[in-house]
Design an enzyme around this catalytic site. Structure first.
Site, PDB file in Angstrom:
ATOM      1  N   ASN A  72       0.536  -1.398   0.094  1.00 52.27           N
ATOM      2  CA  ASN A  72      -0.224   0.066  -0.501  1.00 52.27           C
ATOM      3  C   ASN A  72       0.496   1.084   0.036  1.00 52.27           C
ATOM      4  O   ASN A  72       0.354   1.956  -0.960  1.00 52.27           O
ATOM      5  CB  ASN A  72      -0.687   0.049   1.602  1.00 52.27           C
ATOM      6  CG  ASN A  72      -2.102  -0.944   0.926  1.00 52.27           C
ATOM      7  OD1 ASN A  72      -3.021   0.228   0.386  1.00 52.27           O
ATOM      8  ND2 ASN A  72      -2.581  -2.396   1.278  1.00 52.27           N
ATOM      9  N   LEU A 116      -0.287  -2.401  13.004  1.00 54.03           N
ATOM     10  CA  LEU A 116      -0.109  -2.851  13.089  1.00 54.03           C
ATOM     11  C   LEU A 116      -0.720  -2.448  14.467  1.00 54.03           C
ATOM     12  O   LEU A 116      -1.001  -3.582  16.010  1.00 54.03           O
ATOM     13  CB  LEU A 116       0.202  -4.441  13.624  1.00 54.03           C
ATOM     14  CG  LEU A 116       0.227  -4.950  12.112  1.00 54.03           C
ATOM     15  CD1 LEU A 116       0.492  -6.833  11.718  1.00 54.03           C
ATOM     16  CD2 LEU A 116      -1.591  -5.101  11.227  1.00 54.03           C
ATOM     17  N   ASN A 149      -6.930   4.975   8.361  1.00 54.68           N
ATOM     18  CA  ASN A 149      -6.429   3.496   8.483  1.00 54.68           C
ATOM     19  C   ASN A 149      -6.961   3.044   7.499  1.00 54.68           C
ATOM     20  O   ASN A 149      -8.346   3.005   6.844  1.00 54.68           O
ATOM     21  CB  ASN A 149      -6.729   2.741   9.922  1.00 54.68           C
ATOM     22  CG  ASN A 149      -6.463   1.683   9.900  1.00 54.68           C
ATOM     23  OD1 ASN A 149      -5.442   1.615   9.352  1.00 54.68           O
ATOM     24  ND2 ASN A 149      -6.968   0.324  10.200  1.00 54.68           N
ATOM     25  N   HIS A 208      -8.413  -1.283   6.464  1.00 53.23           N
ATOM     26  CA  HIS A 208      -8.879  -2.361   7.038  1.00 53.23           C
ATOM     27  C   HIS A 208      -9.399  -3.001   6.399  1.00 53.23           C
ATOM     28  O   HIS A 208     -10.140  -2.821   4.841  1.00 53.23           O
ATOM     29  CB  HIS A 208      -9.923  -2.065   7.629  1.00 53.23           C
ATOM     30  CG  HIS A 208     -10.159  -4.006   8.823  1.00 53.23           C
ATOM     31  ND1 HIS A 208      -9.308  -3.987   9.213  1.00 53.23           N
ATOM     32  CD2 HIS A 208     -10.994  -4.967   8.218  1.00 53.23           C
ATOM     33  CE1 HIS A 208      -9.776  -5.253  10.231  1.00 53.23           C
ATOM     34  NE2 HIS A 208     -10.463  -5.715   9.483  1.00 53.23           N
ATOM     35  N   ASP A 255     -10.459  -0.042  15.001  1.00 52.44           N
ATOM     36  CA  ASP A 255     -11.156   0.386  13.418  1.00 52.44           C
ATOM     37  C   ASP A 255     -12.338   0.215  14.094  1.00 52.44           C
ATOM     38  O   ASP A 255     -13.753  -0.096  13.463  1.00 52.44           O
ATOM     39  CB  ASP A 255     -11.134  -1.574  13.670  1.00 52.44           C
ATOM     40  CG  ASP A 255     -10.134  -2.573  13.019  1.00 52.44           C
ATOM     41  OD1 ASP A 255      -9.234  -2.330  12.645  1.00 52.44           O
ATOM     42  OD2 ASP A 255      -9.774  -3.525  13.339  1.00 52.44           O
ATOM     43  N   GLU A 276      -7.308  -2.327  -2.401  1.00 57.04           N
ATOM     44  CA  GLU A 276      -6.344  -1.065  -1.893  1.00 57.04           C
ATOM     45  C   GLU A 276      -5.821  -0.276  -2.399  1.00 57.04           C
ATOM     46  O   GLU A 276      -5.891   0.893  -2.166  1.00 57.04           O
ATOM     47  CB  GLU A 276      -5.474  -2.123  -0.563  1.00 57.04           C
ATOM     48  CG  GLU A 276      -6.791  -2.470   0.834  1.00 57.04           C
ATOM     49  CD  GLU A 276      -5.582  -3.257   1.661  1.00 57.04           C
ATOM     50  OE1 GLU A 276      -4.907  -3.026   2.118  1.00 57.04           O
ATOM     51  OE2 GLU A 276      -5.741  -4.601   1.745  1.00 57.04           O
TER      52      GLU A 276
HETATM   53  C1  GAR Z   1      -3.604  -4.784   3.845  1.00 56.71           C
HETATM   54  O1  GAR Z   1      -4.719  -5.333   3.578  1.00 56.71           O
HETATM   55  C2  GAR Z   1      -3.464  -3.578   5.028  1.00 56.71           C
HETATM   56  O2  GAR Z   1      -5.522  -3.475   4.736  1.00 56.71           O
HETATM   57  C3  GAR Z   1      -4.022  -4.993   6.052  1.00 56.71           C
HETATM   58  O3  GAR Z   1      -2.361  -5.080   6.019  1.00 56.71           O
HETATM   59  C4  GAR Z   1      -2.605  -5.354   4.501  1.00 56.71           C
HETATM   60  C5  GAR Z   1      -0.673  -4.261   4.513  1.00 56.71           C
HETATM   61  O4  GAR Z   1      -0.711  -5.111   3.420  1.00 56.71           O
HETATM   62  N1  GAR Z   1      -4.317  -4.039   7.387  1.00 56.71           N
HETATM   63  C6  GAR Z   1      -5.074  -4.260   8.439  1.00 56.71           C
HETATM   64  O5  GAR Z   1      -5.040  -5.864   8.612  1.00 56.71           O
HETATM   65  C7  GAR Z   1      -5.091  -4.100   9.530  1.00 56.71           C
HETATM   66  N2  GAR Z   1      -6.040  -4.409  10.726  1.00 56.71           N
HETATM   67  P1  GAR Z   1       0.754  -3.816   2.770  1.00 56.71           P
HETATM   68  O6  GAR Z   1       2.143  -4.159   3.525  1.00 56.71           O
HETATM   69  O7  GAR Z   1       1.391  -4.930   1.680  1.00 56.71           O
HETATM   70  O8  GAR Z   1       0.545  -3.236   3.008  1.00 56.71           O
END
Ligand code: GAR
Length: 195
Positions: A14, A85, A102, A104, A145, A174
């Site tokens: 992301n 996290l 954020n 999710h 969240d 995302e």
């Molecule tokens: C993403 O899917 C994000 O939505 C999730 O972690 C992943 C990170 O991916 N976040 C959560 O679960 C927060 N509760 P990335 O490091 O490749 O961006």
């Protein structure tokens, strides 16, 4: 110019999508990447985009000043959580009212809360036999969240999905939506008096 920091804990796909989107042609600049895992891939993402990165320890982030001095020294106007996290401490929530977003990987309020992150979310969605999943972009408050929703987008859950195939479909949403939603959100904040 609005200066934002990305907070991340993992691979940083992301963060990469956001940096690509804002690269050099926007009134939004990603000025810092802050990460709580020393070996996280997001440090390489920061380097690839020539963006400064810092490591944040649990003790200082959660129990002390939340690294607010680092954000203030760099004139950061808002924080973007992208696969981050840890719970955001009150110090930062007070310093950045309505200026922390954020993402999710599910349709909140379902499948949120402590422990619901990454692949755990997609496993829970499949176990509940949901017909759709998606993404929620929301303001961050003092609970996991929980803040106001800014944007949601849905995708189908297919009959033969595994947590991994579902996570790919959600991650594509995302990458597609988070950067323009960030842009719109912070531009509207800057246009409004009470932000
Ligand atoms: C993403 O899917 C994000 O939505 C999730 O972690 C992943 C990170 O991916 N976040 C959560 O679960 C927060 N509760 P990335 O490091 O490749 O961006």
């Amino acid at each position: 110019m609005t200066r934002l920091a990305i907070l991340a804990s993992g691979g940083g796909s992301n963060a990469d999508a956001i940096l690509r989107y804002f690269g050099g042609h926007s009134n939004i600049e990603i000025a810092l990447i802050a990460c709580n895992k020393k070996a996280a891939g997001v440090f390489q993402v920061a380097e690839n985009h020539s963006v400064e990165s810092i490591y944040m320890s649990r003790e200082r982030f959660s129990e002390w000043d939340g690294y607010l001095p680092e954000f203030q020294q760099r004139n950061i106007d808002g924080l973007i959580l992208a696969g981050f996290l840890w719970k955001v401490p009150d110090t930062l929530i007070k310093a950045y009212p309505n200026r922390i977003l954020n993402i999710h990987p599910a349709l909140l309020p379902k499948f949120g809360g402590q422990g619901m992150f990454g692949i755990h979310v997609h496993r829970a969605v499949l176990a509940a036999r949901e017909s759709e999943s998606g993404i929620t972009i929301h303001r961050v408050d003092e609970h996991y969240d929980n803040g106001d929703h800014v944007f949601q987008a849905a995708c189908p859950v297919e009959a033969n999905d595994t947590p991994e195939t579902l996570s790919k479909r959600v991650l594509a949403l995302e990458h597609n939506y988070y950067p323009p939603v960030i842009e719109k959100y912070f531009n509207e904040r800057n246009d409004s008096i009470d932000s």
